[in-house]
Write a protein that holds these residues in place. Structure first.
Motif, PDB file in Angstrom:
ATOM      1  N   TYR A 211      48.123  49.244  28.879  1.00 42.51           N
ATOM      2  CA  TYR A 211      47.037  49.241  29.851  1.00 42.51           C
ATOM      3  C   TYR A 211      47.577  49.715  31.192  1.00 42.51           C
ATOM      4  CZ  TYR A 211      44.215  46.465  26.613  1.00 42.51           C
ATOM      5  OH  TYR A 211      43.496  46.038  25.521  1.00 42.51           O
ATOM      6  N   TYR A 212      46.962  50.770  31.717  1.00 42.67           N
ATOM      7  CA  TYR A 212      47.349  51.275  33.033  1.00 42.67           C
ATOM      8  C   TYR A 212      46.226  50.982  34.023  1.00 42.67           C
ATOM      9  CZ  TYR A 212      51.264  53.751  30.934  1.00 42.67           C
ATOM     10  OH  TYR A 212      52.439  54.056  30.284  1.00 42.67           O
TER      11      TYR A 212
ATOM     12  N   ALA B   6      45.459  43.178  28.709  1.00 42.15           N
ATOM     13  CA  ALA B   6      44.513  43.105  29.824  1.00 42.15           C
ATOM     14  C   ALA B   6      44.323  41.672  30.296  1.00 42.15           C
ATOM     15  CB  ALA B   6      43.173  43.697  29.408  1.00 42.15           C
ATOM     16  N   SER B   7      45.169  40.771  29.823  1.00 43.56           N
ATOM     17  CA  SER B   7      45.046  39.360  30.158  1.00 43.56           C
ATOM     18  C   SER B   7      45.386  39.105  31.619  1.00 43.56           C
ATOM     19  CB  SER B   7      45.976  38.539  29.255  1.00 43.56           C
ATOM     20  OG  SER B   7      46.044  37.195  29.689  1.00 43.56           O
TER      21      SER B   7
ATOM     22  N   GLU C 155      55.824  42.405  34.904  1.00 45.78           N
ATOM     23  CA  GLU C 155      54.709  43.352  35.005  1.00 45.78           C
ATOM     24  C   GLU C 155      53.878  43.152  36.275  1.00 45.78           C
ATOM     25  OE1 GLU C 155      53.681  44.345  30.370  1.00 45.78           O
ATOM     26  OE2 GLU C 155      52.622  42.659  31.296  1.00 45.78           O
ATOM     27  N   LEU C 156      54.375  42.333  37.200  1.00 46.68           N
ATOM     28  CA  LEU C 156      53.612  42.052  38.404  1.00 46.68           C
ATOM     29  C   LEU C 156      53.641  43.188  39.413  1.00 46.68           C
ATOM     30  CD1 LEU C 156      54.406  38.277  39.083  1.00 46.68           C
ATOM     31  CD2 LEU C 156      52.181  39.277  38.521  1.00 46.68           C
TER      32      LEU C 156
ATOM     33  N   SER D  27      37.488  45.832  40.351  1.00 43.59           N
ATOM     34  CA  SER D  27      37.798  45.768  41.782  1.00 43.59           C
ATOM     35  C   SER D  27      39.125  45.080  42.052  1.00 43.59           C
ATOM     36  CB  SER D  27      36.675  45.025  42.530  1.00 43.59           C
ATOM     37  OG  SER D  27      36.521  43.716  42.009  1.00 43.59           O
ATOM     38  N   SER D  28      39.811  44.679  40.986  1.00 44.01           N
ATOM     39  CA  SER D  28      41.096  44.005  41.152  1.00 44.01           C
ATOM     40  C   SER D  28      41.968  44.253  39.933  1.00 44.01           C
ATOM     41  CB  SER D  28      40.897  42.503  41.370  1.00 44.01           C
ATOM     42  OG  SER D  28      40.284  41.918  40.234  1.00 44.01           O
ATOM     43  N   VAL D  29      43.247  43.944  40.088  1.00 44.72           N
ATOM     44  CA  VAL D  29      44.204  44.031  38.995  1.00 44.72           C
ATOM     45  C   VAL D  29      44.541  42.609  38.561  1.00 44.72           C
ATOM     46  CG1 VAL D  29      46.506  44.826  38.304  1.00 44.72           C
ATOM     47  CG2 VAL D  29      45.150  46.165  39.936  1.00 44.72           C
ATOM     48  N   PRO D  30      44.460  42.274  37.281  1.00 42.57           N
ATOM     49  CA  PRO D  30      44.715  40.900  36.839  1.00 42.57           C
ATOM     50  C   PRO D  30      46.055  40.365  37.344  1.00 42.57           C
ATOM     51  CG  PRO D  30      43.835  42.201  35.029  1.00 42.57           C
ATOM     52  CD  PRO D  30      44.084  43.150  36.153  1.00 42.57           C
ATOM     53  N   GLY D  31      45.994  39.184  37.957  1.00 39.87           N
ATOM     54  CA  GLY D  31      47.206  38.531  38.427  1.00 39.87           C
ATOM     55  C   GLY D  31      47.723  39.015  39.764  1.00 39.87           C
ATOM     56  N   ILE D  32      47.009  39.972  40.402  1.00 40.86           N
ATOM     57  CA  ILE D  32      47.458  40.547  41.673  1.00 40.86           C
ATOM     58  C   ILE D  32      46.472  40.166  42.768  1.00 40.86           C
ATOM     59  CG2 ILE D  32      48.007  42.677  42.905  1.00 40.86           C
ATOM     60  CD1 ILE D  32      49.934  41.991  40.646  1.00 40.86           C
ATOM     61  N   ASP D  33      46.993  39.664  43.897  1.00 40.30           N
ATOM     62  CA  ASP D  33      46.131  39.209  44.991  1.00 40.30           C
ATOM     63  C   ASP D  33      45.729  40.324  45.951  1.00 40.30           C
ATOM     64  OD1 ASP D  33      46.202  36.593  44.085  1.00 40.30           O
ATOM     65  OD2 ASP D  33      47.990  36.099  45.258  1.00 40.30           O
ATOM     66  N   THR D  34      46.351  41.489  45.846  1.00 40.39           N
ATOM     67  CA  THR D  34      46.039  42.589  46.752  1.00 40.39           C
ATOM     68  C   THR D  34      44.558  42.939  46.684  1.00 40.39           C
ATOM     69  OG1 THR D  34      48.261  43.500  46.467  1.00 40.39           O
ATOM     70  CG2 THR D  34      46.593  44.973  47.374  1.00 40.39           C
ATOM     71  N   ASP D  35      43.958  43.123  47.845  1.00 42.12           N
ATOM     72  CA  ASP D  35      42.536  43.457  47.928  1.00 42.12           C
ATOM     73  C   ASP D  35      42.372  44.971  47.812  1.00 42.12           C
ATOM     74  OD1 ASP D  35      39.832  43.301  48.280  1.00 42.12           O
ATOM     75  OD2 ASP D  35      39.910  43.075  50.459  1.00 42.12           O
ATOM     76  N   TYR D  36      42.076  45.439  46.618  1.00 40.73           N
ATOM     77  CA  TYR D  36      41.938  46.873  46.388  1.00 40.73           C
ATOM     78  C   TYR D  36      40.495  47.311  46.588  1.00 40.73           C
ATOM     79  CZ  TYR D  36      46.678  47.155  44.540  1.00 40.73           C
ATOM     80  OH  TYR D  36      48.046  47.132  44.421  1.00 40.73           O
ATOM     81  N   LEU D  37      40.328  48.563  47.000  1.00 39.02           N
ATOM     82  CA  LEU D  37      39.001  49.123  47.234  1.00 39.02           C
ATOM     83  C   LEU D  37      38.347  49.591  45.942  1.00 39.02           C
ATOM     84  CD1 LEU D  37      39.950  51.160  50.409  1.00 39.02           C
ATOM     85  CD2 LEU D  37      38.466  49.150  50.344  1.00 39.02           C
ATOM     86  N   ALA D  38      39.152  49.995  44.984  1.00 37.32           N
ATOM     87  CA  ALA D  38      38.648  50.466  43.686  1.00 37.32           C
ATOM     88  C   ALA D  38      39.788  50.415  42.678  1.00 37.32           C
ATOM     89  CB  ALA D  38      38.100  51.885  43.797  1.00 37.32           C
TER      90      ALA D  38
END
Length: 272
Positions: free
Chosen positions: A166-167, A194-195, A202-203, A44-55
């Motif tokens: 990793y995509y 994936a850390s 890479e942000l 439900s999220s991308v490591p290190g990213i604060d954006t609230d993603y739906l999927a």
């Protein structure tokens, strides 16, 4: 008797010549090494990213299969499709496996995907609560180009996904000026691991793709009762199901000539 033998031998020789001149099919299963392709749809999220993603999907192609050096320059590519129905609905995956992946005895002998005039995947459907559900392709932000065509499909990094990377395919909505409709935006991140410890380089997403409905229209806040929304009655809230698969095709001098599809992976989110 001798004449019949000569005739039979002649026919056999002709058949063998036909196969040799046309080229015998040579298949390769990219699931031979179980970790060649890994797709997670439970994020439900991308490591290190604060954006609230739906999927969020995570995809990695591990460089463990020697045949990866023989693939088409546009491979691997990702195909993304959608259905509009409660997430409990099922059955679309089994049809896709049978028709496009090649069937249970040979999932690696796939065929190109084919979409009808309404944008739905041909010969693939499911029934839930006595209503038919279909898979649909996406269109681009202009609504003119389909995001389902070989060999690039929905996304391929310009020249195929890089191996051992990793995509993350992360989905959010973007409201349009009328505030009554929206587009889906797919942010793509490329990572060396994936850390959750992410290098500054890479942000940011390496790409952001605007996804519209199969007919090129935006998604409404409240459902319709036609086309891809035919499961729902008008003005209902609804669920968007996303289906992702990875495609691999042979290069010009490859030792295999089959099309490979990874199994469909589904994730969902509700529109309210």
């Amino acid at each position: 008797m001798r004449g019949k033998f000569i005739l039979a031998f002649s026919l056999l020789s002709s058949v063998l010549f036909l196969f040799s001149s046309c080229g015998m099919p040579t298949y390769h299963n990219f699931n031979y090494f179980s970790n060649t392709i890994q797709v997670s749809s439970s994020l439900s999220s991308v490591p290190g990213i604060d954006t609230d993603y739906l999927a969020v999907y995570r995809v990695i192609i591990n460089d463990v299969d020697p045949y990866l050096s023989q693939i088409n320059e546009s491979s691997p590519a990702v195909l993304l499709m959608y259905s509009l129905a409660p997430s409990a609905a099922s059955g679309l995956t089994s049809d896709f496996n049978s028709i496009y992946r090649g069937g249970s005895s040979r999932y690696y002998n796939g065929t190109p995907v084919s979409f009808g005039s309404d944008g739905s995947l041909e010969n693939v459907s499911s029934t839930y609560e006595s209503k038919e559900i279909k898979l649909y392709r996406f269109s681009d932000s202009g609504g003119y180009n389909t995001l389902s065509s070989s060999p690039d499909y929905t996304w391929n990094n310009g020249s195929g996904l890089l191996l051992d990377k990793y995509y993350y395919f992360a989905f959010r909505t973007e409201s349009l000026s009328d505030n009554q409709s929206f587009s889906i935006v797919m942010d793509v991140y490329e990572r060396s691991s994936a850390s959750s410890s992410v290098d500054d380089s890479e942000l940011d997403p390496i790409d952001s793709v605007t996804l519209r409905r199969a007919n090129g229209d935006s998604f409404p806040r409240q459902s319709l009762d036609t086309g891809d929304f035919s499961f729902y009655t008008s003005d209902e809230t609804y669920t968007i199901n996303l289906y992702l698969t990875v495609n691999i095709m042979p290069g010009n001098n490859a030792e295999f000539n089959n099309i490979y599809w990874y199994e469909l992976r589904k994730t969902s989110f509700d529109i309210e």
